[in-house]
Design a protein around this motif. Structure first.
Motif, PDB file in Angstrom:
ATOM      1  N   ILE A  42       0.895  -1.554   0.326  1.00 38.96           N
ATOM      2  CA  ILE A  42      -0.302  -0.198   0.136  1.00 38.96           C
ATOM      3  C   ILE A  42       0.831   1.150  -0.268  1.00 38.96           C
ATOM      4  CG2 ILE A  42      -2.134  -1.146   1.226  1.00 38.96           C
ATOM      5  CD1 ILE A  42      -1.114   0.479   3.665  1.00 38.96           C
ATOM      6  N   GLU A  61       0.407   7.042   1.458  1.00 37.11           N
ATOM      7  CA  GLU A  61      -0.544   8.293   1.451  1.00 37.11           C
ATOM      8  C   GLU A  61      -2.075   7.511   1.705  1.00 37.11           C
ATOM      9  OE1 GLU A  61      -3.842   9.997  -1.309  1.00 37.11           O
ATOM     10  OE2 GLU A  61      -1.439  10.253  -1.922  1.00 37.11           O
ATOM     11  N   THR A  62      -2.205   5.877   1.790  1.00 37.74           N
ATOM     12  CA  THR A  62      -2.974   4.760   2.247  1.00 37.74           C
ATOM     13  C   THR A  62      -3.284   4.558   3.258  1.00 37.74           C
ATOM     14  OG1 THR A  62      -3.302   4.246  -0.818  1.00 37.74           O
ATOM     15  CG2 THR A  62      -3.997   3.004   2.062  1.00 37.74           C
ATOM     16  N   ARG A  87      -3.828   7.735   6.197  1.00 36.84           N
ATOM     17  CA  ARG A  87      -5.224   6.822   6.099  1.00 36.84           C
ATOM     18  C   ARG A  87      -5.513   6.294   6.864  1.00 36.84           C
ATOM     19  NH1 ARG A  87      -8.612   7.978   1.078  1.00 36.84           N
ATOM     20  NH2 ARG A  87      -9.949   8.459   2.826  1.00 36.84           N
ATOM     21  N   PHE A 146      -5.809  -3.387   5.805  1.00 32.97           N
ATOM     22  CA  PHE A 146      -5.330  -3.428   4.551  1.00 32.97           C
ATOM     23  C   PHE A 146      -5.769  -4.552   4.159  1.00 32.97           C
ATOM     24  CE2 PHE A 146      -4.447  -2.400   0.573  1.00 32.97           C
ATOM     25  CZ  PHE A 146      -5.382  -1.322   0.146  1.00 32.97           C
ATOM     26  N   SER A 161      -9.551  -4.670   1.852  1.00 33.61           N
ATOM     27  CA  SER A 161      -8.968  -5.013   0.232  1.00 33.61           C
ATOM     28  C   SER A 161     -10.037  -6.397  -0.348  1.00 33.61           C
ATOM     29  CB  SER A 161      -7.537  -5.231   0.111  1.00 33.61           C
ATOM     30  OG  SER A 161      -7.393  -6.668   0.728  1.00 33.61           O
ATOM     31  N   THR A 184      -9.693   4.176   0.853  1.00 33.69           N
ATOM     32  CA  THR A 184      -8.713   4.608  -0.559  1.00 33.69           C
ATOM     33  C   THR A 184      -9.947   5.767  -0.680  1.00 33.69           C
ATOM     34  OG1 THR A 184      -9.678   3.902  -2.475  1.00 33.69           O
ATOM     35  CG2 THR A 184      -7.709   3.173  -1.000  1.00 33.69           C
TER      36      THR A 184
END
Length: 87
Positions: free
Chosen positions: A5, A8-9, A12, A29, A33, A43
């Protein structure tokens, strides 16, 4: 399974769940996902407060080992509602 990932993700997710542990971020995640709607929500923009709380509760349950494998939950639901077993 290895999922990569973006930073940035990851940031977050950290902000949403209040946890910066890389292993925890990756576990979250990996689970998210598997669901297209959750993945898009994670996202694409800020998460609603109730989603953040649900994620935090899930992390607490996971850390306290209060989770069941999907196969067990799936079999239980199938028995409860009379669906045939997964083949």
């Amino acid at each position: 399974m290895q999922i990569e990932i973006s930073s940035e993700t990851a940031k977050r997710i950290e902000a949403a769940v209040g946890n910066s542990d890389p292993a925890t971020i990756m576990r979250i995640f990996e689970r998210v996902s598997m669901d297209q709607h959750l993945l898009m929500a994670l996202t694409s923009g800020p998460l609603p407060a109730e989603d953040v709380e649900a994620i935090r509760e899930g992390i607490t349950d996971l850390d306290a080992d209060r989770v069941e494998p999907f196969s067990s939950v799936d079999a239980s639901i199938r028995r409860q509602f009379g669906f045939s077993p997964r083949s």
